[in-house]
Design a protein around this motif. Structure first.
Motif, mmCIF file in Angstrom:
data_model
loop_
_atom_site.group_PDB
_atom_site.id
_atom_site.type_symbol
_atom_site.label_atom_id
_atom_site.label_comp_id
_atom_site.label_asym_id
_atom_site.label_seq_id
_atom_site.Cartn_x
_atom_site.Cartn_y
_atom_site.Cartn_z
ATOM 1 N N ARG A 75 -26.919 3.190 -12.957
ATOM 2 C CA ARG A 75 -25.772 2.341 -12.598
ATOM 3 C C ARG A 75 -25.534 1.251 -13.641
ATOM 4 N N VAL A 78 -23.820 2.911 -16.580
ATOM 5 C CA VAL A 78 -22.432 3.253 -16.250
ATOM 6 C C VAL A 78 -21.553 2.009 -16.265
ATOM 7 N N MET A 105 -23.481 11.286 -14.197
ATOM 8 C CA MET A 105 -22.700 10.061 -14.034
ATOM 9 C C MET A 105 -22.461 9.382 -15.388
ATOM 10 N N SER A 109 -18.712 8.926 -17.130
ATOM 11 C CA SER A 109 -18.209 7.553 -17.229
ATOM 12 C C SER A 109 -17.656 7.254 -18.624
ATOM 13 N N HIS A 149 -19.925 6.814 -5.452
ATOM 14 C CA HIS A 149 -20.038 6.300 -6.815
ATOM 15 C C HIS A 149 -19.518 7.318 -7.824
ATOM 16 N N GLY A 150 -19.915 8.584 -7.628
ATOM 17 C CA GLY A 150 -19.468 9.642 -8.528
ATOM 18 C C GLY A 150 -17.965 9.859 -8.471
ATOM 19 N N ILE A 153 -16.099 7.113 -10.413
ATOM 20 C CA ILE A 153 -16.163 7.330 -11.869
ATOM 21 C C ILE A 153 -15.209 8.452 -12.274
ATOM 22 N N VAL A 164 -17.739 16.903 -8.844
ATOM 23 C CA VAL A 164 -18.753 15.854 -8.821
ATOM 24 C C VAL A 164 -19.437 15.806 -7.459
#
Length: 326
Positions: A75, A78, A105, A109, A149-150, A153, A164
């Motif tokens: 994280r 990213v 990820m 990103s 989160h994926g 992005i 994803v």
């Protein structure tokens, strides 16, 4: 005195010229990452991205090969990529390498995502470091959080959102050609030269157009600090350091005045606790392992007919099992 203005001018000129000069637009930074995503790698990448932004480089290429790693470290990387002021290109290479788990990820990103022929991407389902049975509710929460989160992005970078989610929930993977067709990456490049050729002239949203006809590739190497941090922040190394530390203290207390075991043990424990600050550790596990040391020391002083040793072994095993959080 009449030469004073001239001397001051020379002094100022030398002072300015001896400092760090900002990079020119024809400089492209290159970072090679071939390891698990740990706090050491995160620190290295975040600092390199800051350097690229501050020096106003033409862009930064992250050549990636990773089996995955820690979610928090991923994280941080990213966030730094998304906030970088210059174009960021993540290139999964060379052939035979992969961007698995956390690597998915990081790749998606990037402003430009690329892969070399013979590489793969995917299998982003979260896994546990420890060996405890998984709690279904906790696991579901972790997966849902990772999916969200994926998706964020993927939407920001215009990538395939559905893929994803499947990569996270079902651990699917894709080859470079499948990834290009599915809209997961932007480019398939044979090597670094081919990558530079393909991205030359490409427009990057909010960051302008890449002009790389006479670009100079500058490779950023890991510092000694980064190498040490990367080594000790590995969960397995951190655990070994703690075991060495406890063993050293045990032998020092069992043989007062030996000195060497105490020095090695205390140093190893300090390094282990430093690593635990950056890892998802369960402090109940640490306390159980320390308690096992206490039992072993008491076994030397007290006649327990092996009961304290048995208690020490049990607490050591339990502490090791629950040491790392999910």
């Amino acid at each position: 005195m009449k030469y004073l203005p001239f001397l001051l001018f020379i002094s100022v000129f030398l002072a300015l010229s001896s400092g760090d000069c900002p990079a020119e637009q024809d400089e492209m930074y290159l970072i090679v990452v071939s390891d698990a995503i740990t706090p050491g790698i995160s620190d290295f990448l975040v600092n390199a991205l800051k350097q690229a932004s501050q020096n106003n480089a033409a862009g930064i290429i992250i050549q990636l090969d990773t089996p995955g790693g820690l979610a928090e470290s991923m994280r941080k990387i990213v966030i730094s990529i998304l906030g970088c002021k210059v174009p960021v290109i993540v290139y999964v290479a060379p052939s035979g390498d992969r961007a698995a788990s956390a690597g998915v990820m990081i790749t998606m990103s990037a402003d430009i995502a690329a892969m070399a022929p013979g590489t793969t991407i995917g299998a982003a389902h979260p896994v546990s470091i420890g060996s405890r049975p998984a709690d279904k509710k906790i696991t579901e929460k972790i997966i849902n959080d990772m999916v969200a989160h994926g998706k964020t992005i993927a939407e920001k970078r215009g990538k395939n959102v559905d893929w994803v989610e499947k990569a996270i929930r079902d651990s699917i993977s894709a080859t470079e050609s499948e990834a290009l067709k599915a809209g997961i990456i932007d480019i398939v490049a044979e090597d670094l030269d081919d990558l530079i050729k393909q991205i030359n002239g490409r427009s990057v949203k909010d960051k302008g157009t890449l002009h790389l006809d006479h670009v100079n590739i500058i490779k950023i190497k890991e510092s000694i600090r980064t190498k040490i941090l990367k080594a000790i922040s590995n969960p397995n190394i951190a655990y070994i350091l703690m075991m060495i530390g406890l063993a050293g203290l045990y032998f020092e207390l069992a043989n007062p005045g030996a000195v060497f075991p105490g020095v090695v043990g205390s140093t190893s424990l300090i390094l282990a606790f430093f690593a635990f600050q950056t890892l998802p550790v369960n402090y109940a596990g640490i306390l159980l392992i320390i308690l096992s040391l206490v039992f072993f020391i008491l076994e030397i002083k007290i006649t327990s007919y092996g009961m304290l040793s048995i208690a020490g072994i049990i607490t050591l095993v339990l502490g090791s099992l629950i040491l790392y959080k999910k």
